[in-house]
Design an enzyme around this catalytic site. Structure first.
Site, short mmCIF file in Angstrom:
data_model
loop_
_atom_site.label_atom_id
_atom_site.label_comp_id
_atom_site.label_asym_id
_atom_site.label_seq_id
_atom_site.Cartn_x
_atom_site.Cartn_y
_atom_site.Cartn_z
N LYS A 126 0.83 -1.21 0.00
CA LYS A 126 0.00 0.00 0.00
C LYS A 126 0.87 1.26 0.00
O LYS A 126 0.64 2.20 -0.76
CB LYS A 126 -0.92 0.03 1.22
CG LYS A 126 -2.22 -0.75 1.09
CD LYS A 126 -2.00 -2.23 1.04
CE LYS A 126 -3.32 -3.00 1.09
NZ LYS A 126 -3.07 -4.47 0.99
N LYS A 161 -8.28 0.92 4.58
CA LYS A 161 -7.59 -0.37 4.46
C LYS A 161 -6.56 -0.52 5.57
O LYS A 161 -5.93 0.46 5.99
CB LYS A 161 -6.81 -0.46 3.14
CG LYS A 161 -7.56 -0.27 1.86
CD LYS A 161 -6.58 -0.38 0.70
CE LYS A 161 -7.21 -0.10 -0.64
NZ LYS A 161 -6.22 -0.23 -1.74
N ARG A 211 -5.40 -5.05 -12.86
CA ARG A 211 -4.08 -5.57 -12.49
C ARG A 211 -3.17 -5.47 -13.71
O ARG A 211 -3.39 -6.15 -14.73
CB ARG A 211 -4.20 -7.01 -12.02
CG ARG A 211 -2.88 -7.77 -11.84
CD ARG A 211 -1.92 -7.14 -10.88
NE ARG A 211 -2.46 -6.90 -9.55
CZ ARG A 211 -2.52 -7.84 -8.59
NH1 ARG A 211 -2.09 -9.05 -8.82
NH2 ARG A 211 -3.01 -7.52 -7.41
N ARG A 226 -10.69 -6.50 -12.67
CA ARG A 226 -11.45 -7.32 -11.71
C ARG A 226 -12.67 -6.51 -11.30
O ARG A 226 -12.56 -5.51 -10.60
CB ARG A 226 -10.55 -7.69 -10.54
CG ARG A 226 -9.37 -8.56 -10.99
CD ARG A 226 -8.21 -8.53 -10.04
NE ARG A 226 -7.66 -7.18 -9.91
CZ ARG A 226 -6.73 -6.85 -9.01
NH1 ARG A 226 -6.27 -7.75 -8.18
NH2 ARG A 226 -6.29 -5.61 -8.95
N ARG A 234 -15.83 -4.33 -3.75
CA ARG A 234 -14.45 -4.76 -3.98
C ARG A 234 -14.38 -5.59 -5.25
O ARG A 234 -15.23 -6.46 -5.49
CB ARG A 234 -13.93 -5.58 -2.80
CG ARG A 234 -13.90 -4.83 -1.48
CD ARG A 234 -13.63 -5.75 -0.31
NE ARG A 234 -14.69 -6.74 -0.15
CZ ARG A 234 -14.65 -7.73 0.73
NH1 ARG A 234 -13.61 -7.87 1.53
NH2 ARG A 234 -15.66 -8.59 0.81
N ASP A 274 -1.99 -2.21 -9.17
CA ASP A 274 -3.45 -2.10 -9.14
C ASP A 274 -3.83 -0.69 -9.54
O ASP A 274 -3.33 0.29 -8.95
CB ASP A 274 -4.00 -2.42 -7.75
CG ASP A 274 -3.91 -3.91 -7.41
OD1 ASP A 274 -3.60 -4.71 -8.32
OD2 ASP A 274 -4.14 -4.26 -6.25
N GLU A 282 -2.13 0.30 -5.56
CA GLU A 282 -1.22 -0.60 -4.85
C GLU A 282 -0.10 -1.04 -5.80
O GLU A 282 -0.28 -1.06 -7.02
CB GLU A 282 -1.93 -1.84 -4.31
CG GLU A 282 -2.94 -1.55 -3.21
CD GLU A 282 -3.49 -2.81 -2.56
OE1 GLU A 282 -2.89 -3.90 -2.71
OE2 GLU A 282 -4.54 -2.70 -1.89
N ASN A 284 1.98 -4.43 -5.94
CA ASN A 284 2.04 -5.77 -5.38
C ASN A 284 3.36 -6.44 -5.75
O ASN A 284 3.63 -6.68 -6.93
CB ASN A 284 0.87 -6.61 -5.91
CG ASN A 284 -0.46 -6.09 -5.44
OD1 ASN A 284 -0.96 -6.48 -4.39
ND2 ASN A 284 -1.04 -5.17 -6.20
#
Length: 316
Positions: A126, A161, A211, A226, A234, A274, A282, A284
């Site tokens: 994050k 979050k 993504r 997504r 979400r 993201d 984000e 990842n």
């Protein structure tokens, strides 16, 4: 010198091979003729300053019912023969950090570790996005419930979050005047003990949380959007989101160009960004997913791109 792939992951017996990105990497390694060794979960060790593991030879098959065979577990000492895939899922807790410290010693012994263990320690998924504020929506990270409440009030609507979650767990959507906001913040910060992240709610989430995969700093040409389903806000696949492959937009490529060079410099060879709408949310780095879904939709081979990058680094 014959290189070997050593994989550090959660239990291979518990994966879904049709969706698992680590499994896609192992299939590609086997296609290229690399022997594969599977580290027993919790099996990394440091003996008299030498990094090693309890590992077994692994064979993989693209079969949903019978996808692997393991040999006997034996001691292994890391050296220049080894390509180590560090693919253990979050949380990045003390055990995870200690494993990366052992893998730093494996690097000193000559192993190539993907992703770089120092980067895994430094880059909270994050917080790392906030290294690139030009790419992000308004965001506040704090333990102070009053400051976080003021941020929600100012933005009108925000997503809250924890800093160590994955798969959409413990993410809240809050609005100005929400009667549940106090308890959300108490839960996330545990009464002010832990940092929480608040970010302006991005209504573009209805079109998908994209993504974007980077291989050694360069984006794959397609992303997986997504898309939230039903009454869920979400988009995470683990939270029931539907995956839809799309070509990258110009904005996606701009974000990748902002982020990619720094990630490459830090040895982060396989990363998932993201992106919601025009905003990076984000970065990842621990165990990014979506390889198998994109490969299936577009007839590409992302794990092949990854091993091309790995072999380029080995040659250098």
């Amino acid at each position: 010198m014959q290189h070997e792939v050593v994989v550090v992951m959660d239990s291979i017996a518990g994966i879904k091979p049709a969706k698992d990105s680590t499994f896609a990497m192992l299939l590609e390694a086997q296609r290229r003729g690399y022997p594969i060794r599977y580290v027993r979960p919790g099996g990394l060790s440091l003996a008299d300053g030498v990094a090693g593991a309890e590992a077994a030879l692994l064979q993989v098959r693209d079969d949903k019912a019978d996808w692997f065979t393991l040999g006997e577990f034996q001691p292994l000492q890391f050296d220049a023969r080894h390509i180590v895939l560090m693919r253990k899922d979050p949380p990045v807790d003390p055990d995870f950090v200690h494993d990366t410290q052992i893998l730093t010693q494996a690097q000193r012994q000559g192993a190539l570790v993907v992703n770089d263990p120092q980067g895994l320690r430094d880059m909270n998924e994050k917080l790392a996005a906030l290294w690139f504020p030009q790419c992000c929506a308004p965001t506040l990270v704090s333990r102070d419930a009053k400051a976080l409440k003021a941020f929600v009030r100012e933005q009108g609507e925000a997503v809250l979050k924890p800093l160590d979650g994955m798969g959409g767990r413990s993410i809240f959507r809050a609005s100005r005047g929400d009667p549940n906001l106090n308890v959300m913040l108490e839960t996330l910060t545990e009464g002010g003990q832990h940092l929480a992240l608040a970010q302006r709610y991005l209504p573009q989430i209805v079109d998908g949380d994209k993504r974007v995969l980077l291989v050694d700093g360069e984006p794959v040409d397609y992303c997986l959007a997504r898309i939230p389903q039903g009454d869920e806000f979400r988009g995470n696949l683990a939270a029931g989101g539907r995956g839809e492959g799309r070509p990258l937009s110009e904005r996606d490529r701009w974000i990748a160009a902002q982020v990619g060079p720094e990630l490459k410099r830090r040895g982060m060879i396989f990363v998932g960004l993201d992106v919601i709408g025009d905003s990076l949310t984000e970065v990842n780095v621990t165990s990014p997913t979506c390889i198998r879904e994109l490969d299936a939709q577009f007839g590409i081979n992302i794990a092949g791109m990854l091993f091309d990058a790995i072999e380029t680094r080995l040659a250098a």
